[in-house]
Design a protein around this motif. Structure first.
Motif, PDB file in Angstrom:
ATOM      1  N   GLN A 348       0.833  -1.206   0.000  1.00  0.00           N
ATOM      2  CA  GLN A 348       0.000   0.000   0.000  1.00  0.00           C
ATOM      3  C   GLN A 348       0.867   1.255   0.000  1.00  0.00           C
ATOM      4  OE1 GLN A 348      -3.330  -0.171  -0.442  1.00  0.00           O
ATOM      5  NE2 GLN A 348      -2.844  -2.350  -0.661  1.00  0.00           N
ATOM      6  N   TRP A 349       1.947   1.228   0.776  1.00  0.00           N
ATOM      7  CA  TRP A 349       2.865   2.365   0.801  1.00  0.00           C
ATOM      8  C   TRP A 349       3.521   2.553  -0.559  1.00  0.00           C
ATOM      9  CZ3 TRP A 349       7.931   3.586  -0.040  1.00  0.00           C
ATOM     10  CH2 TRP A 349       8.420   4.775   0.520  1.00  0.00           C
ATOM     11  N   LEU A 350       3.899   1.445  -1.178  1.00  0.00           N
ATOM     12  CA  LEU A 350       4.584   1.479  -2.468  1.00  0.00           C
ATOM     13  C   LEU A 350       3.708   2.120  -3.543  1.00  0.00           C
ATOM     14  CD1 LEU A 350       7.401   0.330  -3.263  1.00  0.00           C
ATOM     15  CD2 LEU A 350       6.206  -1.612  -4.256  1.00  0.00           C
ATOM     16  N   LYS A 351       2.419   1.834  -3.523  1.00  0.00           N
ATOM     17  CA  LYS A 351       1.508   2.352  -4.541  1.00  0.00           C
ATOM     18  C   LYS A 351       1.528   3.875  -4.609  1.00  0.00           C
ATOM     19  CE  LYS A 351      -1.848  -1.455  -4.543  1.00  0.00           C
ATOM     20  NZ  LYS A 351      -3.236  -1.857  -4.189  1.00  0.00           N
ATOM     21  N   THR A 352       1.660   4.523  -3.467  1.00  0.00           N
ATOM     22  CA  THR A 352       1.575   5.985  -3.439  1.00  0.00           C
ATOM     23  C   THR A 352       2.929   6.678  -3.314  1.00  0.00           C
ATOM     24  OG1 THR A 352       1.176   5.886  -1.048  1.00  0.00           O
ATOM     25  CG2 THR A 352      -0.749   5.973  -2.473  1.00  0.00           C
ATOM     26  N   ASN A 353       4.002   5.901  -3.164  1.00  0.00           N
ATOM     27  CA  ASN A 353       5.303   6.528  -2.936  1.00  0.00           C
ATOM     28  C   ASN A 353       6.420   6.093  -3.886  1.00  0.00           C
ATOM     29  OD1 ASN A 353       5.079   8.177  -0.239  1.00  0.00           O
ATOM     30  ND2 ASN A 353       3.991   6.249   0.129  1.00  0.00           N
ATOM     31  N   ALA A 354       6.235   4.980  -4.604  1.00  0.00           N
ATOM     32  CA  ALA A 354       7.323   4.443  -5.437  1.00  0.00           C
ATOM     33  C   ALA A 354       7.843   5.461  -6.438  1.00  0.00           C
ATOM     34  CB  ALA A 354       6.847   3.180  -6.154  1.00  0.00           C
ATOM     35  N   HIS A 355       6.946   6.252  -7.037  1.00  0.00           N
ATOM     36  CA  HIS A 355       7.357   7.200  -8.074  1.00  0.00           C
ATOM     37  C   HIS A 355       8.316   8.260  -7.557  1.00  0.00           C
ATOM     38  CE1 HIS A 355       4.013   9.242  -6.048  1.00  0.00           C
ATOM     39  NE2 HIS A 355       4.518  10.373  -6.503  1.00  0.00           N
ATOM     40  N   LYS A 356       8.257   8.543  -6.247  1.00  0.00           N
ATOM     41  CA  LYS A 356       9.138   9.557  -5.661  1.00  0.00           C
ATOM     42  C   LYS A 356      10.599   9.125  -5.712  1.00  0.00           C
ATOM     43  CE  LYS A 356       5.484  10.805  -2.385  1.00  0.00           C
ATOM     44  NZ  LYS A 356       5.110  10.829  -0.941  1.00  0.00           N
ATOM     45  N   TYR A 357      10.809   7.838  -5.909  1.00  0.00           N
ATOM     46  CA  TYR A 357      12.171   7.300  -5.931  1.00  0.00           C
ATOM     47  C   TYR A 357      12.525   6.721  -7.309  1.00  0.00           C
ATOM     48  CZ  TYR A 357      11.284   8.033  -1.074  1.00  0.00           C
ATOM     49  OH  TYR A 357      10.948   8.636   0.111  1.00  0.00           O
ATOM     50  N   GLY A 358      11.657   6.997  -8.289  1.00  0.00           N
ATOM     51  CA  GLY A 358      11.970   6.618  -9.663  1.00  0.00           C
ATOM     52  C   GLY A 358      11.364   5.317 -10.138  1.00  0.00           C
ATOM     53  N   PHE A 359      10.456   4.708  -9.350  1.00  0.00           N
ATOM     54  CA  PHE A 359       9.875   3.416  -9.718  1.00  0.00           C
ATOM     55  C   PHE A 359       8.394   3.546 -10.080  1.00  0.00           C
ATOM     56  CE2 PHE A 359      13.387   2.244  -6.891  1.00  0.00           C
ATOM     57  CZ  PHE A 359      14.001   1.240  -7.623  1.00  0.00           C
ATOM     58  N   ILE A 360       7.952   2.649 -10.947  1.00  0.00           N
ATOM     59  CA  ILE A 360       6.521   2.479 -11.189  1.00  0.00           C
ATOM     60  C   ILE A 360       6.165   1.022 -10.922  1.00  0.00           C
ATOM     61  CG2 ILE A 360       6.372   4.313 -12.917  1.00  0.00           C
ATOM     62  CD1 ILE A 360       6.275   2.040 -15.066  1.00  0.00           C
ATOM     63  N   ILE A 361       4.918   0.787 -10.511  1.00  0.00           N
ATOM     64  CA  ILE A 361       4.423  -0.589 -10.429  1.00  0.00           C
ATOM     65  C   ILE A 361       4.032  -0.965 -11.853  1.00  0.00           C
ATOM     66  CG2 ILE A 361       2.678  -2.114  -9.441  1.00  0.00           C
ATOM     67  CD1 ILE A 361       2.595  -0.191  -7.038  1.00  0.00           C
ATOM     68  N   ARG A 362       4.809  -1.851 -12.434  1.00  0.00           N
ATOM     69  CA  ARG A 362       4.792  -2.048 -13.882  1.00  0.00           C
ATOM     70  C   ARG A 362       3.511  -2.680 -14.408  1.00  0.00           C
ATOM     71  NH1 ARG A 362       4.704  -1.828 -18.572  1.00  0.00           N
ATOM     72  NH2 ARG A 362       6.377  -2.284 -20.066  1.00  0.00           N
ATOM     73  N   TYR A 363       2.974  -3.677 -13.718  1.00  0.00           N
ATOM     74  CA  TYR A 363       1.819  -4.412 -14.247  1.00  0.00           C
ATOM     75  C   TYR A 363       0.624  -4.193 -13.328  1.00  0.00           C
ATOM     76  CZ  TYR A 363       5.744  -6.445 -16.707  1.00  0.00           C
ATOM     77  OH  TYR A 363       6.883  -6.601 -17.444  1.00  0.00           O
ATOM     78  N   GLN A 364      -0.290  -3.351 -13.820  1.00  0.00           N
ATOM     79  CA  GLN A 364      -1.392  -2.882 -12.988  1.00  0.00           C
ATOM     80  C   GLN A 364      -2.670  -3.692 -13.198  1.00  0.00           C
ATOM     81  OE1 GLN A 364      -1.877   1.316 -13.789  1.00  0.00           O
ATOM     82  NE2 GLN A 364       0.329   1.653 -13.894  1.00  0.00           N
ATOM     83  N   GLU A 365      -3.545  -3.549 -12.209  1.00  0.00           N
ATOM     84  CA  GLU A 365      -4.873  -4.177 -12.266  1.00  0.00           C
ATOM     85  C   GLU A 365      -5.662  -3.604 -13.438  1.00  0.00           C
ATOM     86  OE1 GLU A 365      -7.400  -6.998 -10.659  1.00  0.00           O
ATOM     87  OE2 GLU A 365      -5.737  -6.261  -9.433  1.00  0.00           O
ATOM     88  N   GLY A 366      -6.295  -4.495 -14.220  1.00  0.00           N
ATOM     89  CA  GLY A 366      -7.143  -4.063 -15.318  1.00  0.00           C
ATOM     90  C   GLY A 366      -6.404  -3.646 -16.576  1.00  0.00           C
ATOM     91  N   LYS A 367      -5.083  -3.827 -16.626  1.00  0.00           N
ATOM     92  CA  LYS A 367      -4.278  -3.397 -17.778  1.00  0.00           C
ATOM     93  C   LYS A 367      -3.633  -4.583 -18.495  1.00  0.00           C
ATOM     94  CE  LYS A 367      -4.745   1.102 -17.028  1.00  0.00           C
ATOM     95  NZ  LYS A 367      -5.280   2.062 -18.007  1.00  0.00           N
ATOM     96  N   GLU A 368      -4.122  -5.789 -18.253  1.00  0.00           N
ATOM     97  CA  GLU A 368      -3.504  -6.979 -18.824  1.00  0.00           C
ATOM     98  C   GLU A 368      -3.500  -6.946 -20.347  1.00  0.00           C
ATOM     99  OE1 GLU A 368      -4.848 -10.535 -16.989  1.00  0.00           O
ATOM    100  OE2 GLU A 368      -3.892 -11.862 -18.435  1.00  0.00           O
ATOM    101  N   SER A 369      -4.535  -6.383 -20.942  1.00  0.00           N
ATOM    102  CA  SER A 369      -4.618  -6.348 -22.401  1.00  0.00           C
ATOM    103  C   SER A 369      -3.568  -5.407 -23.005  1.00  0.00           C
ATOM    104  CB  SER A 369      -6.012  -5.893 -22.840  1.00  0.00           C
ATOM    105  OG  SER A 369      -6.285  -4.574 -22.375  1.00  0.00           O
ATOM    106  N   ILE A 370      -3.034  -4.501 -22.192  1.00  0.00           N
ATOM    107  CA  ILE A 370      -2.025  -3.551 -22.667  1.00  0.00           C
ATOM    108  C   ILE A 370      -0.615  -4.048 -22.373  1.00  0.00           C
ATOM    109  CG2 ILE A 370      -1.141  -1.190 -22.445  1.00  0.00           C
ATOM    110  CD1 ILE A 370      -4.020  -0.376 -21.669  1.00  0.00           C
ATOM    111  N   THR A 371      -0.385  -4.469 -21.126  1.00  0.00           N
ATOM    112  CA  THR A 371       0.963  -4.905 -20.737  1.00  0.00           C
ATOM    113  C   THR A 371       1.253  -6.341 -21.162  1.00  0.00           C
ATOM    114  OG1 THR A 371       0.242  -5.729 -18.575  1.00  0.00           O
ATOM    115  CG2 THR A 371       0.874  -3.396 -18.722  1.00  0.00           C
TER     116      THR A 371
END
Length: 405
Positions: A348-371
């Protein structure tokens, strides 16, 4: 005169009677009083790493039948991080002075207890595997030993010294996980070494390096993009390509030896330190850089165990994995696994803070058809703070951000 004496005698007798009755009453109250007494149970045994509430601890250590009190408040905690004995060793109870508030008064008594570790590590991913003739199999990138309390432990492959990768055939092996207190888990499996496929025609020329696979459904990834390189099912890396890597510092991965690019490693360390300072939580790298050959072995084994259609949902073909870039890492909490990471406070912390350190959560919910992949809360990709923050603010996948597949 006689009348006065008689009156005095009557008064004395009366007072004596009152005194006697009072004394008897006080004596009866004294004899019938409830003496405050706390008795500890015998043979108190805890499981290593237990976390107990005050009530459950009270039930564990207090002998209620033999104790007498109106109120009892436990004020001390017990250290359950030190094992008093291992299985088969002589009993070595831990003895402490334990303080309680009993009927409003502080009371200290000697308490003896034992702490045992009876839980063996869990072997994950152990199954029959295969590799091609001449290609060494990297067991530690697929198999793991995870202790319920200590987290990832050393994995030993018994019989590994008998493997001759130059010979086609099957070798019987045993995976062994052992925690620091001597609990062991074992699982038999087979390693099959297959003959290299014969080459009937030369490999087609690739624009960027050579690959062992011929992909007609994807194009070579643009290596000049550096940290922003797009690697997915439509963009593949050469088999002989590897980034410049550093070892992730001890304590930030489930065991030593995990590697990533320096930017990725430094950013992850900063992110974990920040999360710990803010919440007291911690998390670990459980997978980082994987070579082309390692990814091929991993993918082939997933196909063997789950079928290709299902394997393609959560595992990349060799050359199409972000892990080969050294910019992607998989994360776990202490003693946890990737598959349940999404249920943790760290996630939960990672979801809202990862970008501050240069990271994204690469494979998101509901985006399987794209990723092309199922949601993976544990898989983060380093892009650098500016781009990662932009991707986060737009709430899009990396493919959508770039406007290409």
């Amino acid at each position: 005169m006689n009348k006065k004496i008689k009156t005095k005698r009557r008064i004395i007798v009366a007072l004596t009677g009152v005194l006697l009755v009072t004394s008897v009453a006080v004596l009866m109250l004294y004899l019938n009083r409830e003496t405050t007494r706390v008795v500890f149970n015998d043979n108190i045994i805890f499981e290593y790493g237990d976390e107990l509430s005050n009530e459950s601890l009270k039930e564990k250590i207090i002998n209620v039948k033999e104790s007498k009190y109106k109120t009892l408040e436990l004020t001390d905690s017990l250290d359950l991080s030190k094992v008093s004995r291992k299985n088969g060793e002589p009993v070595k109870p831990i003895s402490v002075d334990y303080t309680m508030i009993v009927d409003g008064k502080s009371q200290t008594k000697k308490l003896s207890y034992e702490v045992l570790d009876t839980k063996a590590p869990i072997l994950e991913g152990v199954t029959d595997v295969s590799t091609e003739e001449g290609v060494k199999f990297d067991f530690n990138n697929i198999f793991s030993s995870v202790d319920p309390i200590d987290g990832k432990t050393e994995l030993i492959i018994e019989g590994i010294e008998t493997i001759d990768y130059s010979k086609v055939g099957t070798v019987d092996l045993v995976a062994v996980g052992e925690d620091k207190h001597g609990n062991r888990s074992t699982q038999d499996f087979k390693l099959t070494i297959t003959a290299k496929p014969s080459v009937t025609k030369p490999e087609p020329t690739k624009p960027q390096g050579n690959t062992s696979e011929t992909y007609t459904d994807s194009k070579p990834a643009n290596l000049s993009e550096g940290n922003l390189i797009l690697v997915n099912k439509k963009n593949h890396l050469p088999s002989d390509w590897a980034p410049s890597l550093v070892v992730i510092p001890t304590g930030y991965a489930v065991s030593d030896g995990y590697r990533a690019t320096k930017e990725t490693s430094d950013a992850f360390v900063s992110m974990v330190d920040a999360m710990h300072a803010e919440t007291g939580l911690w998390m670990y790298v459980t997978s980082s850089y994987r070579s082309y050959e390692t990814q091929r072995n991993l993918y082939n084994n997933y196909v063997r165990n789950h079928g290709q259609k299902e394997a393609d949902r959560f595992s990349a073909k060799p050359g199409k994995s972000e892990h080969q870039t050294g910019l992607a890492i998989d994360i776990v909490s202490k003693g946890g696994s990737m598959w349940t990471f999404g249920e943790t406070k760290q996630s939960q912390w990672l979801k809202t803070n990862a970008h501050k350190y240069g990271f994204i959560i690469r494979y998101q919910e509901g985006k399987e058809s794209i990723t092309g992949y199922m949601p993976e809360a544990w898989h983060v990709r380093y892009l650098g703070r500016s781009v990662a923050s932009d991707v986060y603010s737009k709430n899009v996948t990396y493919e959508e951000y770039l406007g290409r597949q």
